[in-house]
Write a protein that holds these residues in place. Structure first.
Motif, PDB file in Angstrom:
ATOM      1  N   PRO A 241       0.817  -1.222   0.000  1.00 29.09           N
ATOM      2  CA  PRO A 241       0.000   0.000   0.000  1.00 29.09           C
ATOM      3  C   PRO A 241       0.845   1.264   0.000  1.00 29.09           C
ATOM      4  N   HIS A 242       0.267   2.308  -0.608  1.00 28.59           N
ATOM      5  CA  HIS A 242       0.916   3.617  -0.621  1.00 28.59           C
ATOM      6  C   HIS A 242      -0.133   4.682  -0.901  1.00 28.59           C
ATOM      7  N   SER A 243       0.267   5.939  -0.810  1.00 31.12           N
ATOM      8  CA  SER A 243      -0.637   7.036  -1.133  1.00 31.12           C
ATOM      9  C   SER A 243       0.159   8.189  -1.742  1.00 31.12           C
ATOM     10  N   LYS A 244      -0.177   8.541  -2.947  1.00 27.11           N
ATOM     11  CA  LYS A 244       0.541   9.614  -3.652  1.00 27.11           C
ATOM     12  C   LYS A 244       0.325  10.964  -2.979  1.00 27.11           C
ATOM     13  N   ASN A 245      -0.929  11.266  -2.636  1.00 26.52           N
ATOM     14  CA  ASN A 245      -1.262  12.576  -2.078  1.00 26.52           C
ATOM     15  C   ASN A 245      -1.706  12.533  -0.616  1.00 26.52           C
ATOM     16  N   GLY A 246      -1.664  11.360  -0.012  1.00 25.00           N
ATOM     17  CA  GLY A 246      -2.058  11.219   1.381  1.00 25.00           C
ATOM     18  C   GLY A 246      -3.474  10.679   1.531  1.00 25.00           C
ATOM     19  N   CYS A 247      -3.722   9.972   2.616  1.00 21.79           N
ATOM     20  CA  CYS A 247      -5.057   9.419   2.864  1.00 21.79           C
ATOM     21  C   CYS A 247      -5.153   8.966   4.309  1.00 21.79           C
ATOM     22  N   THR A 248      -6.387   8.691   4.730  1.00 14.65           N
ATOM     23  CA  THR A 248      -6.664   8.079   6.031  1.00 14.65           C
ATOM     24  C   THR A 248      -7.620   6.920   5.819  1.00 14.65           C
ATOM     25  N   ILE A 249      -7.337   5.793   6.456  1.00 16.91           N
ATOM     26  CA  ILE A 249      -8.229   4.639   6.370  1.00 16.91           C
ATOM     27  C   ILE A 249      -8.572   4.143   7.767  1.00 16.91           C
ATOM     28  N   LEU A 250      -9.750   3.552   7.908  1.00 17.36           N
ATOM     29  CA  LEU A 250     -10.117   2.787   9.103  1.00 17.36           C
ATOM     30  C   LEU A 250      -9.925   1.331   8.736  1.00 17.36           C
ATOM     31  N   VAL A 251      -9.015   0.625   9.425  1.00 17.50           N
ATOM     32  CA  VAL A 251      -8.648  -0.731   9.017  1.00 17.50           C
ATOM     33  C   VAL A 251      -8.786  -1.704  10.177  1.00 17.50           C
ATOM     34  N   LYS A 252      -9.252  -2.915   9.860  1.00 18.35           N
ATOM     35  CA  LYS A 252      -9.377  -4.004  10.819  1.00 18.35           C
ATOM     36  C   LYS A 252      -8.539  -5.176  10.308  1.00 18.35           C
ATOM     37  N   LEU A 253      -7.663  -5.692  11.181  1.00 14.85           N
ATOM     38  CA  LEU A 253      -6.738  -6.762  10.810  1.00 14.85           C
ATOM     39  C   LEU A 253      -6.949  -7.989  11.684  1.00 14.85           C
ATOM     40  N   HIS A 254      -6.710  -9.169  11.095  1.00 14.43           N
ATOM     41  CA  HIS A 254      -6.783 -10.445  11.809  1.00 14.43           C
ATOM     42  C   HIS A 254      -8.152 -10.666  12.421  1.00 14.43           C
ATOM     43  N   GLN A 255      -9.197 -10.418  11.655  1.00 14.51           N
ATOM     44  CA  GLN A 255     -10.552 -10.596  12.162  1.00 14.51           C
ATOM     45  C   GLN A 255     -11.441 -11.336  11.171  1.00 14.51           C
ATOM     46  N   PHE A 256     -10.807 -12.056  10.224  1.00 12.39           N
ATOM     47  CA  PHE A 256     -11.553 -12.772   9.197  1.00 12.39           C
ATOM     48  C   PHE A 256     -11.844 -14.210   9.606  1.00 12.39           C
ATOM     49  N   ASP A 257     -13.033 -14.679   9.270  1.00 11.96           N
ATOM     50  CA  ASP A 257     -13.332 -16.100   9.289  1.00 11.96           C
ATOM     51  C   ASP A 257     -12.534 -16.742   8.149  1.00 11.96           C
ATOM     52  N   ALA A 258     -11.909 -17.887   8.402  1.00  8.84           N
ATOM     53  CA  ALA A 258     -11.086 -18.541   7.387  1.00  8.84           C
ATOM     54  C   ALA A 258     -11.876 -18.885   6.129  1.00  8.84           C
ATOM     55  N   ALA A 259     -13.193 -19.085   6.272  1.00  5.56           N
ATOM     56  CA  ALA A 259     -14.022 -19.436   5.119  1.00  5.56           C
ATOM     57  C   ALA A 259     -14.523 -18.210   4.356  1.00  5.56           C
ATOM     58  N   ASP A 260     -14.271 -17.014   4.894  1.00  4.18           N
ATOM     59  CA  ASP A 260     -14.731 -15.778   4.259  1.00  4.18           C
ATOM     60  C   ASP A 260     -13.651 -15.326   3.273  1.00  4.18           C
ATOM     61  N   SER A 261     -13.740 -15.802   2.034  1.00  6.74           N
ATOM     62  CA  SER A 261     -12.624 -15.686   1.096  1.00  6.74           C
ATOM     63  C   SER A 261     -12.861 -14.753  -0.086  1.00  6.74           C
ATOM     64  N   LYS A 262     -13.930 -13.982  -0.061  1.00  8.09           N
ATOM     65  CA  LYS A 262     -14.228 -13.098  -1.190  1.00  8.09           C
ATOM     66  C   LYS A 262     -13.422 -11.801  -1.078  1.00  8.09           C
ATOM     67  N   GLN A 263     -12.655 -11.490  -2.107  1.00  9.82           N
ATOM     68  CA  GLN A 263     -11.884 -10.248  -2.161  1.00  9.82           C
ATOM     69  C   GLN A 263     -12.592  -9.268  -3.080  1.00  9.82           C
ATOM     70  N   PHE A 264     -12.841  -8.046  -2.593  1.00  9.90           N
ATOM     71  CA  PHE A 264     -13.556  -7.075  -3.415  1.00  9.90           C
ATOM     72  C   PHE A 264     -13.403  -5.676  -2.855  1.00  9.90           C
ATOM     73  N   SER A 265     -13.816  -4.689  -3.650  1.00  8.84           N
ATOM     74  CA  SER A 265     -13.906  -3.306  -3.198  1.00  8.84           C
ATOM     75  C   SER A 265     -15.211  -2.720  -3.700  1.00  8.84           C
ATOM     76  N   LEU A 266     -15.788  -1.788  -2.920  1.00  9.04           N
ATOM     77  CA  LEU A 266     -17.044  -1.129  -3.254  1.00  9.04           C
ATOM     78  C   LEU A 266     -16.902   0.366  -3.031  1.00  9.04           C
ATOM     79  N   ASP A 267     -17.517   1.152  -3.897  1.00  9.14           N
ATOM     80  CA  ASP A 267     -17.580   2.602  -3.713  1.00  9.14           C
ATOM     81  C   ASP A 267     -18.945   2.936  -3.125  1.00  9.14           C
ATOM     82  N   ILE A 268     -18.953   3.581  -1.961  1.00 12.42           N
ATOM     83  CA  ILE A 268     -20.219   3.927  -1.310  1.00 12.42           C
ATOM     84  C   ILE A 268     -21.138   4.694  -2.249  1.00 12.42           C
TER      85      ILE A 268
END
Length: 226
Positions: free
Chosen positions: A96-123
């Motif tokens: 990950p990187h940011s050319k002009n800067g950014c802020t994210i709210l991130v959650k790590l190590h909280q996935f069910d092992a069977a929850d394997s769908k990778q995707f992104s959505l725009d609100i």
């Protein structure tokens, strides 16, 4: 390291309650909201990238979920502007990187092992549906095995009846302000409540919030809070 690691207690952090601390990488700072572990941890954080900053390539051994709060977050897979929600399941990786800067709210190590769908959505592209309560509507971000992630939009003057979050709840106020019988939560507030928590929220001026429910039961917390 243990920060807000008693998941049987509610936690409310207003913007002024949080302090930016350096990460191991120059230009990347964090507000640690909850954490169990060291640099590799079950963690919920606000992460701020200065313009031109980056994080080393890494693999998500426990999964990663984040929403871009401001700016544009980038990796080798694309650019993600403010309002983008991303899920990277266990075993995925990026730089990950940011050319002009950014802020994210991130959650790590909280996935069910069977929850394997990778995707992104725009609100901005989501379809909001009526919650059944006047002035309150929501859009789905993700659902899996009892966990539900949504964007909830409150019209000015709207309120929601008293209800119980049987599986616990977590929210981050993106815009406006929300309140309940326990206090007021302006934009930038993060809160987490345990299973069985009851409240009756309302918004005088309107609000947009990221919410997650059903993920704080003892079976889901599991090894991450041992």
């Amino acid at each position: 390291m243990r920060i807000n690691a008693d998941f049987d207690k509610p936690v409310i952090l207003h913007p002024e309650d949080m302090t930016w601390v350096p990460s191991p990488l120059p230009g990347v700072e964090r507000k640690m909201l909850d954490r169990v572990g060291g640099e590799v941890a079950r963690a919920t954080s606000l992460v701020r990238y200065a313009p031109g900053s980056y994080f080393d390539p890494h693999v998500h051994s426990g999964g990663e979920e984040f929403i871009v709060v401001d700016g544009i977050f980038s990796d080798e897979h694309g650019d993600y502007p403010a309002g983008t929600y991303v899920r990277n399941p266990i075993g995925t990786g990026h730089k990950p990187h940011s050319k002009n800067g950014c802020t994210i709210l991130v959650k790590l190590h909280q996935f069910d092992a069977a929850d394997s769908k990778q995707f992104s959505l725009d609100i901005a592209d989501l379809e909001f549906v009526d919650s059944g309560t006047p002035g309150v509507e929501f859009a789905w971000l993700h659902r899996f095995a009892g966990e539900e992630v949504k964007i909830v939009r409150w019209a000015p003057g709207s309120s929601y009846p008293e209800h119980v979050h049987q599986g616990g709840s977590e929210s981050y106020i993106l815009e406006g302000s929300l309140a309940d019988e326990f206090g007021e939560y302006p934009a930038g507030t993060w809160e987490r409540t345990p299973p069985g928590w009851t409240h009756a929220p309302f918004s005088e001026k309107g609000c947009l919030a990221w919410t997650k429910t059903g993920h704080l039961t003892s079976d889901k917390l599991g090894k991450f809070v041992a």
